[in-house]
Scaffold this motif. Structure first.
Motif, PDB file in Angstrom:
ATOM      1  N   GLY A 152      68.827  71.103  26.930  1.00  0.00           N
ATOM      2  CA  GLY A 152      67.713  71.840  27.519  1.00  0.00           C
ATOM      3  C   GLY A 152      66.352  71.311  27.158  1.00  0.00           C
ATOM      4  N   HIS A 153      66.302  70.370  26.200  1.00  0.00           N
ATOM      5  CA  HIS A 153      64.998  69.790  25.853  1.00  0.00           C
ATOM      6  C   HIS A 153      64.568  68.825  26.957  1.00  0.00           C
ATOM      7  N   PRO A 154      63.282  68.736  27.260  1.00  0.00           N
ATOM      8  CA  PRO A 154      62.842  67.867  28.363  1.00  0.00           C
ATOM      9  C   PRO A 154      63.083  66.377  28.146  1.00  0.00           C
ATOM     10  N   CYS A 155      63.421  65.955  26.943  1.00  0.00           N
ATOM     11  CA  CYS A 155      63.755  64.542  26.746  1.00  0.00           C
ATOM     12  C   CYS A 155      65.075  64.170  27.427  1.00  0.00           C
ATOM     13  N   ARG A 156      65.929  65.161  27.709  1.00  0.00           N
ATOM     14  CA  ARG A 156      67.203  64.998  28.420  1.00  0.00           C
ATOM     15  C   ARG A 156      68.256  64.225  27.635  1.00  0.00           C
ATOM     16  N   LYS A 239      71.787  58.409  25.085  1.00  0.00           N
ATOM     17  CA  LYS A 239      72.229  58.764  26.432  1.00  0.00           C
ATOM     18  C   LYS A 239      71.369  59.913  26.943  1.00  0.00           C
ATOM     19  N   VAL A 240      70.948  59.824  28.191  1.00  0.00           N
ATOM     20  CA  VAL A 240      70.234  60.929  28.836  1.00  0.00           C
ATOM     21  C   VAL A 240      70.925  61.252  30.151  1.00  0.00           C
ATOM     22  N   ASP A 241      70.763  62.500  30.606  1.00  0.00           N
ATOM     23  CA  ASP A 241      71.401  62.871  31.869  1.00  0.00           C
ATOM     24  C   ASP A 241      70.475  62.748  33.072  1.00  0.00           C
ATOM     25  N   ASP A 242      69.194  62.436  32.806  1.00  0.00           N
ATOM     26  CA  ASP A 242      68.237  62.249  33.907  1.00  0.00           C
ATOM     27  C   ASP A 242      67.115  61.350  33.399  1.00  0.00           C
ATOM     28  N   LEU A 243      67.212  60.063  33.748  1.00  0.00           N
ATOM     29  CA  LEU A 243      66.259  59.083  33.225  1.00  0.00           C
ATOM     30  C   LEU A 243      64.850  59.343  33.740  1.00  0.00           C
ATOM     31  N   ALA A 244      64.722  59.741  35.000  1.00  0.00           N
ATOM     32  CA  ALA A 244      63.401  59.991  35.572  1.00  0.00           C
ATOM     33  C   ALA A 244      62.701  61.151  34.866  1.00  0.00           C
ATOM     34  N   GLN A 245      63.442  62.216  34.578  1.00  0.00           N
ATOM     35  CA  GLN A 245      62.837  63.342  33.884  1.00  0.00           C
ATOM     36  C   GLN A 245      62.488  62.986  32.447  1.00  0.00           C
ATOM     37  N   ALA A 246      63.327  62.190  31.819  1.00  0.00           N
ATOM     38  CA  ALA A 246      63.018  61.737  30.466  1.00  0.00           C
ATOM     39  C   ALA A 246      61.717  60.926  30.457  1.00  0.00           C
ATOM     40  N   GLN A 247      61.596  60.024  31.410  1.00  0.00           N
ATOM     41  CA  GLN A 247      60.387  59.209  31.484  1.00  0.00           C
ATOM     42  C   GLN A 247      59.159  60.073  31.737  1.00  0.00           C
ATOM     43  N   ALA A 248      59.287  61.077  32.586  1.00  0.00           N
ATOM     44  CA  ALA A 248      58.160  61.973  32.855  1.00  0.00           C
ATOM     45  C   ALA A 248      57.747  62.723  31.599  1.00  0.00           C
ATOM     46  N   HIS A 249      58.701  63.128  30.791  1.00  0.00           N
ATOM     47  CA  HIS A 249      58.402  63.819  29.535  1.00  0.00           C
ATOM     48  C   HIS A 249      57.663  62.902  28.568  1.00  0.00           C
ATOM     49  N   PHE A 250      58.172  61.685  28.399  1.00  0.00           N
ATOM     50  CA  PHE A 250      57.566  60.771  27.421  1.00  0.00           C
ATOM     51  C   PHE A 250      56.183  60.302  27.860  1.00  0.00           C
ATOM     52  N   ALA A 251      56.065  59.924  29.130  1.00  0.00           N
ATOM     53  CA  ALA A 251      54.809  59.349  29.616  1.00  0.00           C
ATOM     54  C   ALA A 251      53.791  60.415  29.986  1.00  0.00           C
ATOM     55  N   GLY A 252      54.261  61.604  30.328  1.00  0.00           N
ATOM     56  CA  GLY A 252      53.356  62.669  30.753  1.00  0.00           C
ATOM     57  C   GLY A 252      52.752  63.419  29.593  1.00  0.00           C
ATOM     58  N   LYS A 253      53.460  64.439  29.130  1.00  0.00           N
ATOM     59  CA  LYS A 253      52.941  65.295  28.070  1.00  0.00           C
ATOM     60  C   LYS A 253      52.620  64.523  26.799  1.00  0.00           C
ATOM     61  N   HIS A 262      63.048  44.596  27.792  1.00  0.00           N
ATOM     62  CA  HIS A 262      63.766  44.307  26.553  1.00  0.00           C
ATOM     63  C   HIS A 262      64.842  45.329  26.220  1.00  0.00           C
ATOM     64  N   CYS A 263      65.298  46.108  27.200  1.00  0.00           N
ATOM     65  CA  CYS A 263      66.313  47.119  26.945  1.00  0.00           C
ATOM     66  C   CYS A 263      67.715  46.537  27.077  1.00  0.00           C
ATOM     67  N   VAL A 264      68.610  46.995  26.202  1.00  0.00           N
ATOM     68  CA  VAL A 264      70.037  46.714  26.305  1.00  0.00           C
ATOM     69  C   VAL A 264      70.750  48.018  26.010  1.00  0.00           C
ATOM     70  N   PRO A 265      71.462  48.631  26.927  1.00  0.00           N
ATOM     71  CA  PRO A 265      71.623  48.263  28.334  1.00  0.00           C
ATOM     72  C   PRO A 265      70.421  48.697  29.163  1.00  0.00           C
ATOM     73  N   ALA A 266      70.562  48.605  30.499  1.00  0.00           N
ATOM     74  CA  ALA A 266      69.454  48.956  31.382  1.00  0.00           C
ATOM     75  C   ALA A 266      69.026  50.397  31.152  1.00  0.00           C
ATOM     76  N   GLY A 267      67.741  50.611  31.119  1.00  0.00           N
ATOM     77  CA  GLY A 267      67.208  51.956  30.891  1.00  0.00           C
ATOM     78  C   GLY A 267      65.714  51.873  30.671  1.00  0.00           C
ATOM     79  N   LEU A 268      65.236  52.631  29.698  1.00  0.00           N
ATOM     80  CA  LEU A 268      63.819  52.562  29.356  1.00  0.00           C
ATOM     81  C   LEU A 268      63.671  52.717  27.855  1.00  0.00           C
TER      82      LEU A 268
END
Length: 285
Positions: A152-156, A239-253, A262-268
Motif C-alpha cells: 500500500g505504500h506509494p513506492c509499490r 520488485k515493484v508491482d507498478d513501475l510507473a507509479q513508483a517512478q511518480a512517487h520518487f520523482a514527484g513528491k 545502468h540498471c540490471v535488470p531493466a527498470g529504474l
C-alpha cells in the motif's frame, strides 16, 4: 574444513551513512521502511537503525565520532564514503564459522565471537558480516512477520529481488559463496546491458545474490564502480508491482532523480547521491 558452512538467511544489508536520523526517515518516506529497533555499539562507536522494507532488513549505520579512525567502522566509512557497507549472513555457531573460514584461508576481522566480518579479498570482493545472534526485537525471529505489512505504500515495492554485487574475481566469489558457505548457483549467463558481463545468480539462505563480472573491468559503469573505494555491493534491486507509479512517487513528491541508465535488470534507479550514496533499483515483477 569439514564442509560448507550453512547459511539460514541473509539478515540485512548495512548502509554506511553520516546521518542516522536522515537515513531512517529516508527509508521510511521513500520505501515504506518500518523501523523496529535502534542501538548504539560502544566498541565501534556507531549508531544503527534496524528496519524492514517489505521482506528485507536494512541497517543504516553511522559513526558517532567519524573523526576517530581508531574504530573499524569509522575507518571503513571514511574509505568508502556513504553507501552500502556489507551484507550479513546468519549461521548457527559464530565461533565455529570463524574457525572454518580461517582454515579455508579467509581473512577475518572485528571478530567478537558471536559476530565478525570476512574481508573482501576472501569473498571475491564483498565485505561480509557473519552472525549467530538474532537482531534485537526482530519480528522475523518472532515467527509472525508478514512482509505484506509494507503493501500500500506509494513506492509499490513488493519485495527484494536480489542484492547485486560487482566483482573482478568471479572465481573467488564462487569459491567462497558455494564452497566455503552453502550458496547455490541458480543461473550463469552473459549479459550485454548495461555492459557486457558474466552474471551468476546465487541463492544464499533465503535471498538471491547476483555477481557481475564485466568483460572490460576498467571500462563502463561497472568499471567505474570497481575503480572507486567500495565493498562490492552495487545495488539493492527491488520488485515493484507498478513501475510507473513508483517512478511518480520518487520523482514527484520526493524530487529524486530517477532513470533507466545502468540498471540490471531493466527498470529504474534512484540516483545514489539522492539516497545518501546507496543505489536502489526497481524492476516490475
Amino acid at each position: 574444513m569439514g564442509g560448507p558452512i550453512a547459511v539460514s538467511r541473509i539478515i540485512h544489508t548495512i548502509h554506511a551513512t553520516t546521518d542516522i536520523h536522515r537515513s531512517r526517515a529516508l527509508y521510511q518516506d521513500a520505501l515504506g521502511g518500518l523501523v523496529f529497533a535502534e542501538n548504539f555499539f560502544p566498541a565501534e562507536d556507531r549508531e544503527a537503525a534496524l528496519l524492514y522494507v517489505t521482506d528485507h532488513m536494512v541497517e543504516p549505520m553511522a559513526a558517532r565520532h567519524p573523526e576517530d579512525l581508531t574504530k573499524p567502522f569509522a575507518r571503513q566509512a571514511a574509505r568508502i564514503g556513504p553507501g552500502f557497507h556489507s551484507f550479513e549472513i546468519k549461521v548457527a555457531d559464530g565461533k565455529a564459522a570463524s574457525a572454518a573460514f580461517r582454515e579455508a584461508g579467509c581473512t577475518v576481522a572485528s571478530d567478537y565471537g558471536v559476530f565478525f566480518f570476512v574481508r573482501p579479498e576472501s569473498t571475491g570482493g564483498v565485505l561480509l558480516e557473519v552472525c549467530e545472534l538474532p537482531m534485537p526485537n526482530d519480528p522475523w525471529e518472532r515467527g509472525n512477520w508478514d512482509p505484506r505489512l509494507g503493501a500500500g505504500h506509494p513506492c509499490r515495492v513488493t519485495g527484494l529481488d536480489h542484492i547485486a554485487c560487482v566483482t573482478r574475481d568471479m572465481a573467488g566469489a564462487l569459491r567462497f559463496f558455494t564452497e566455503v558457505v552453502d550458496g547455490e548457483v541458480l543461473s550463469d549467463e552473459r549479459i550485454v546491458s548495461p555492459q557486457r558481463a558474466r552474471r551468476v545468480l546465487l541463492r544464499l539462505g533465503d535471498t538471491q545474490v547476483a555477481f557481475l563480472e564485466p568483460e572490460e573491468p576498467n571500462a563502463g559503469v561497472f568499471g567505474a564502480f570497481l575503480a572507486k573505494a567500495q565493498n562490492g555491493i552495487y545495488a539493492l534491486v527491488w520488485k515493484v508491482d507498478d513501475l510507473a507509479q513508483a517512478q511518480a512517487h520518487f520523482a514527484g513528491k520526493l524530487k529524486f532523480r530517477v532513470g533507466q541508465a545502468h540498471c540490471v535488470p531493466a527498470g529504474l534507479a534512484i540516483e545514489p547521491d539522492d539516497f545518501l550514496g546507496a543505489r536502489h533499483e526497481f524492476t516490475e515483477a
